[in-house]
Design a protein around this motif. Structure first.
Motif, short mmCIF file in Angstrom:
data_model
loop_
_atom_site.label_atom_id
_atom_site.label_comp_id
_atom_site.label_asym_id
_atom_site.label_seq_id
_atom_site.Cartn_x
_atom_site.Cartn_y
_atom_site.Cartn_z
N ALA A 150 6.54 -3.66 -8.51
CA ALA A 150 5.59 -2.55 -8.43
C ALA A 150 6.31 -1.21 -8.33
O ALA A 150 5.81 -0.19 -8.82
N ALA A 151 7.48 -1.19 -7.69
CA ALA A 151 8.21 0.06 -7.47
C ALA A 151 9.10 0.45 -8.64
O ALA A 151 9.58 1.58 -8.70
N ARG A 152 9.31 -0.46 -9.58
CA ARG A 152 10.26 -0.19 -10.67
C ARG A 152 9.95 1.10 -11.43
O ARG A 152 10.88 1.89 -11.72
N PRO A 153 8.69 1.41 -11.75
CA PRO A 153 8.42 2.67 -12.47
C PRO A 153 8.77 3.92 -11.67
O PRO A 153 8.87 5.00 -12.25
N LEU A 154 8.93 3.78 -10.36
CA LEU A 154 9.22 4.94 -9.51
C LEU A 154 10.71 5.22 -9.37
O LEU A 154 11.11 6.17 -8.69
N GLY A 155 11.53 4.38 -9.99
CA GLY A 155 12.98 4.60 -9.98
C GLY A 155 13.56 4.64 -8.59
O GLY A 155 13.20 3.82 -7.72
N VAL A 195 0.84 -1.20 0.00
CA VAL A 195 0.00 0.00 0.00
C VAL A 195 0.87 1.25 0.00
O VAL A 195 0.54 2.25 -0.66
N LEU A 196 2.00 1.22 0.70
CA LEU A 196 2.92 2.35 0.65
C LEU A 196 3.39 2.61 -0.78
O LEU A 196 3.45 3.76 -1.23
N VAL A 197 3.74 1.55 -1.49
CA VAL A 197 4.21 1.71 -2.87
C VAL A 197 3.08 2.26 -3.74
O VAL A 197 3.30 3.16 -4.58
N ARG A 198 1.86 1.79 -3.53
CA ARG A 198 0.72 2.29 -4.32
C ARG A 198 0.41 3.75 -3.97
O ARG A 198 -0.05 4.51 -4.83
N ALA A 199 0.68 4.14 -2.73
CA ALA A 199 0.44 5.53 -2.33
C ALA A 199 1.53 6.47 -2.80
O ALA A 199 1.31 7.70 -2.85
N TRP A 200 2.68 5.94 -3.15
CA TRP A 200 3.86 6.80 -3.34
C TRP A 200 3.74 7.78 -4.51
O TRP A 200 4.19 8.93 -4.39
N PRO A 201 3.14 7.42 -5.64
CA PRO A 201 2.99 8.43 -6.70
C PRO A 201 2.25 9.68 -6.24
O PRO A 201 2.61 10.80 -6.62
N LYS A 202 1.21 9.51 -5.43
CA LYS A 202 0.49 10.67 -4.91
C LYS A 202 1.37 11.49 -3.98
O LYS A 202 1.33 12.73 -4.01
N VAL A 203 2.20 10.82 -3.16
CA VAL A 203 3.13 11.54 -2.30
C VAL A 203 4.11 12.34 -3.14
O VAL A 203 4.41 13.52 -2.86
N LEU A 204 4.62 11.74 -4.21
CA LEU A 204 5.62 12.41 -5.04
C LEU A 204 5.06 13.64 -5.75
O LEU A 204 5.81 14.59 -6.03
N ARG A 205 3.78 13.66 -6.02
CA ARG A 205 3.20 14.85 -6.65
C ARG A 205 3.28 16.06 -5.72
O ARG A 205 3.33 17.21 -6.19
N VAL A 212 5.56 16.03 -2.84
CA VAL A 212 6.94 16.09 -2.32
C VAL A 212 7.82 15.35 -3.32
O VAL A 212 8.16 14.18 -3.13
N PRO A 213 8.20 16.01 -4.43
CA PRO A 213 8.83 15.31 -5.55
C PRO A 213 10.14 14.61 -5.24
O PRO A 213 10.49 13.64 -5.94
N ASP A 214 10.89 15.07 -4.25
CA ASP A 214 12.19 14.44 -3.97
C ASP A 214 12.12 13.42 -2.84
O ASP A 214 13.16 12.93 -2.37
N LEU A 251 1.00 10.81 4.99
CA LEU A 251 2.42 11.02 4.72
C LEU A 251 2.68 12.44 4.22
O LEU A 251 3.65 13.09 4.62
N ILE A 252 1.82 12.92 3.34
CA ILE A 252 1.98 14.28 2.83
C ILE A 252 1.85 15.30 3.96
O ILE A 252 2.62 16.27 4.04
N THR A 253 0.89 15.07 4.85
CA THR A 253 0.72 15.98 5.99
C THR A 253 2.01 16.10 6.79
O THR A 253 2.44 17.20 7.16
N LEU A 254 2.64 14.96 7.08
CA LEU A 254 3.84 14.99 7.91
C LEU A 254 5.06 15.50 7.14
O LEU A 254 5.90 16.22 7.71
N LEU A 255 5.17 15.14 5.88
CA LEU A 255 6.33 15.58 5.10
C LEU A 255 6.29 17.07 4.77
O LEU A 255 7.35 17.70 4.64
N THR A 256 5.11 17.64 4.64
CA THR A 256 5.00 19.06 4.31
C THR A 256 4.87 19.95 5.54
O THR A 256 4.83 21.18 5.40
#
Length: 380
Positions: free
Chosen positions: A246-251, A214-224, A226-228, A338-343
């Motif tokens: 599953a994570a391969r497209p996220l580099g 679920v973290l990997v599935r959530a990660w594209p939204k987080v990157l939008r 917090v891009p780095d 995650l976005i709440t805490l990272l931002t």
């Protein structure tokens, strides 16, 4: 001269499937308890595991290994346990997990056990809710003098099948000296080339209940937002390859370390800015989180935590103070937390400070060890 005749306290026999060097939270819990017992006061009977010979030589107590990787409540295991109890003059037995090895209790009573303490975790709480296993757990509980529970969730489930007078809370402890801010995260970041990028870390076995998928599935939204940001998954397990695909497209925004030595775990927590393990209940309630010691270790290291709402996991978080509790089945809920805490890094750091203080006060090992010693000697 026997220990009893010489006036020494007889040692305790610990019978457990869950013991290092096999990794896992229950293993760490049981090992943490026995290493804090007085010298000469414990004998451990546990399965073999790769690396156990070297590990056992470092322990200040005898560890007797079963030939295979799993012990079941079968006659040969009962005979070996009874033989160890008699040979070492043990009068107290601790089962590292009540189910299923607690079924050996009558045989050990016959061999001379006067007191039997059974530890429970998430799977016993699950057994209590399943018709086919509920009567087995009730029988196990009937054999015990004390049955421990982790928190309110596990107690409520166990109380349906175990005499409430036997139930006593005993949680894992946290080594707040090992797990602390500055535990080596700078070196881990250097070794992984993370620099100053925001890092969400998950330290756990890679299995579906823990929620790394679920973290990997959530990660594209987080990157939008917090891009780095980097998702750092620490551990090994059966879904590692699936996660990697599953994570391969996220580099390089997702890193999977594989297993790391126990001694290095604090440094991997310390490499993160936020800890997340969005655990979820699976298989109709059979696969459930009992507590989640990793949340407490992360808090001790000064990180805010994002926990799934499975089972007893919320008992390891003060929502809004030391972290956030989310629906572990929802990538959107996880991403938003995650976005709440990272931002909001200042708020995240404040939660980490509060978490460190809470764990130091309520979850540190000395108080847990004292509680365990009391359970071994007399009724609570």
């Amino acid at each position: 001269m026997s220990r009893a005749r010489s006036g020494a306290v007889p040692p305790t026999l610990v019978v457990t499937n869950d013991f290092p060097p096999r990794p896992g939270g229950i293993q760490a819990f049981v090992h943490g308890l026995v290493t804090r017992m007085p010298p000469g006061s414990v004998v451990v009977y546990a399965p073999r595991w790769p690396g156990c010979e070297a590990f056992d030589r470092r322990q200040p107590f005898p560890v007797v290994r079963h030939p295979g990787r799993l012990m079941l409540p079968l006659p040969r295991v009962a005979r070996r346990a009874a033989e160890l109890l008699r040979r070492h003059g043990c009068t107290t037995v601790v089962f590292g997990a009540a189910a299923p090895l607690g079924l050996l209790a009558p045989r050990l009573r016959e061999a001379g056990a006067e007191r039997i303490v059974m530890l429970t975790h998430g799977h016993e709480a699950a057994w209590a809710g399943v018709p086919i296993t509920r009567p087995v757990l009730a029988r196990i509980g009937a054999y015990a003098d004390v049955v421990t529970y982790l928190g309110s969730y596990t107690r409520d489930r166990l109380a349906a099948v175990v005499d409430e007078a036997k139930l006593v809370r005993l949680t894992p402890g946290v080594d707040v000296e090992a797990f602390q801010p500055g535990a080596g995260g700078v070196e881990v970041r250097k070794s992984l080339g993370l620099g100053d990028r925001p890092v969400v870390v998950c330290v756990s076995r890679l299995v579906r209940r823990k929620g790394q998928d679920v973290l990997v599935r959530a990660w594209p939204k987080v990157l939008r937002e917090v891009p780095d940001a980097v998702l750092l998954l620490v551990g090994g397990g059966p879904i590692r390859r699936r996660l990697a695909r599953a994570a391969r497209p996220l580099g390089d925004a997702v890193r999977i370390t594989g297993p790391v030595p126990w001694s290095a775990l604090p440094s991997y927590y310390d490499a993160g800015d936020v800890f997340a393990m969005p655990c979820r209940t699976r298989l109709g309630g059979i696969d459930v989180e009992g507590l989640g010691i990793v949340y407490l270790e992360a808090s001790a290291t000064g990180l805010p935590v994002v926990a799934g709402s499975s089972g007893g996991a919320p008992d390891a978080v003060l929502p809004g103070e030391t972290g956030l509790v989310v629906d572990g089945t929802s990538p959107d809920d996880v991403a938003e937390a995650l976005i709440t805490l990272l931002t909001r890094p200042a708020r995240a750091r404040e939660m980490g400070v509060q978490g460190r203080a809470w764990v130091t006060e309520r979850w540190a090992w000395p108080a847990v060890a004292d509680r365990f010693a009391a359970l071994l000697s007399s009724r609570p």
